[in-house]
Design an enzyme around this catalytic site. Structure first.
Site, PDB file in Angstrom:
ATOM      1  N   SER A   1      -7.938  -2.911   5.030  1.00 41.49           N
ATOM      2  CA  SER A   1      -6.401  -2.557   5.519  1.00 41.49           C
ATOM      3  C   SER A   1      -6.315  -1.422   6.622  1.00 41.49           C
ATOM      4  O   SER A   1      -7.111  -0.593   6.531  1.00 41.49           O
ATOM      5  CB  SER A   1      -5.594  -2.310   4.268  1.00 41.49           C
ATOM      6  OG  SER A   1      -4.271  -1.808   4.875  1.00 41.49           O
TER       7      SER A   1
ATOM      8  N   TYR B   1      -4.180   2.713  -3.134  1.00 38.65           N
ATOM      9  CA  TYR B   1      -4.467   1.644  -2.010  1.00 38.65           C
ATOM     10  C   TYR B   1      -5.311   1.982  -1.028  1.00 38.65           C
ATOM     11  O   TYR B   1      -6.281   1.477  -0.800  1.00 38.65           O
ATOM     12  CB  TYR B   1      -3.084   0.577  -1.571  1.00 38.65           C
ATOM     13  CG  TYR B   1      -3.419  -0.625  -0.871  1.00 38.65           C
ATOM     14  CD1 TYR B   1      -3.771  -1.662  -1.548  1.00 38.65           C
ATOM     15  CD2 TYR B   1      -3.102  -0.494   0.622  1.00 38.65           C
ATOM     16  CE1 TYR B   1      -3.715  -2.785  -0.696  1.00 38.65           C
ATOM     17  CE2 TYR B   1      -3.165  -1.647   1.215  1.00 38.65           C
ATOM     18  CZ  TYR B   1      -3.754  -2.828   0.653  1.00 38.65           C
ATOM     19  OH  TYR B   1      -3.867  -3.955   1.369  1.00 38.65           O
TER      20      TYR B   1
END
EC number: 1.1.1.-
Length: 263
Positions: free
Chosen positions: A146, A160
């Site tokens: 990501s 995350y």
């Protein structure tokens, strides 16, 4: 077809593939001729997707698997080894979860949730698949990372981002360690992509407008836009690319300052 642009005769495992980006990756891999095994935690979604792929004539099989469970990961890889005669060409570590909170509000369960799903599962799948990838003579690992692992995206939460940054580093390490075994490793780092998981973000007008104002292309990504890059990295045409984290983000990570209007 030029063999550089074909996956005919090759085999692949895609985790978390019954929906979203994983589903799009399977469609793209199958379109290039690969035989694919997928796993997903949802039996309902998995069976629905398998029926859809069967109607399209794709060579896709599937297993229900909770990737946070070590025994289930081992069982899945035994299935893959049996299906593909002890060989695997492509491993796509696609599974990912997110609980967005301020750092001071995360508790031990949140930490375990992110690490076990996003990082430990991918790490263990790489270990388990290594002998199969090596035996195939042509192995490619792709991690779904990501932009949160490249730059700070506060709305996604620090846990995350931590796990995605770790995947980027794992791709670099494996690229160097396993090159001698004929295995390449890369990571793909998307911006926000239109999936069920991202709806919490895209339905918040202020968050969406804030993100798009920093994204030169002025929009979120589509699952098939990510899938096309993932599959390219698995093709023989990409045989000299390894250890890279490639952002597919509409320009988010290179945006500095501009007074010019967005696209």
């Amino acid at each position: 077809m030029d063999k550089r642009w074909s996956l005919q005769g090759m085999t692949a495992l895609v985790t978390g593939a019954a929906s979203g980006i994983g589903y799009a990756i399977v469609e793209e891999l199958a379109g290039f001729g690969a035989r694919i095994h997928v796993c997903d935690i949802s039996e309902t979604l998995l069976n629905q997707s398998l029926r859809e792929w069967e109607k399209k004539g794709f060579q896709v099989s599937g297993s229900v698997c909770d990737v946070t469970s070590r025994p289930e990961r081992e069982k899945l890889m035994q299935t893959v080894s049996s299906l593909f005669d002890g060989k695997l060409n492509i491993l796509v570590n696609n599974v990912g979860v997110l609980r967005a909170k301020p750092t001071t509000e995360y508790v031990a369960d949140d930490f375990t949730f992110h690490i076990s799903t996003n990082l430990e599962a991918a790490y263990h799948f790489c270990q388990l698949s290594h002998p199969l990838l090596k035996t195939s003579g042509y192995g490619s690992i792709v991690f779904l990372s990501s932009v949160s692992g490249v730059v700070s995206i506060t709305d996604c939460g620090s846990l995350y981002g931590l796990t995605k940054g770790a995947l980027n580093q794992l791709a670099r390490n494996l690229a160097c360690e396993w090159a001698k075994d004929g295995i390449r490793a890369n990571a793909v780092a998307p911006n926000v992509v239109k999936t069920a998981q991202s709806q919490f973000f895209l339905q918040d007008v202020s968050k969406k407008e804030g993100l798009f104002s920093r994204t030169p292309l002025g929009r979120s990504g589509e699952p098939n836009e990510v899938a096309s890059l993932v599959v390219f990295l698995c093709l023989p045409a990409a045989s000299y690319i390894t250890g890279q984290t490639i952002c597919i983000d509409g320009g988010l990570t290179v945006y500095g300052f501009s007074s010019q209007p967005q696209a």
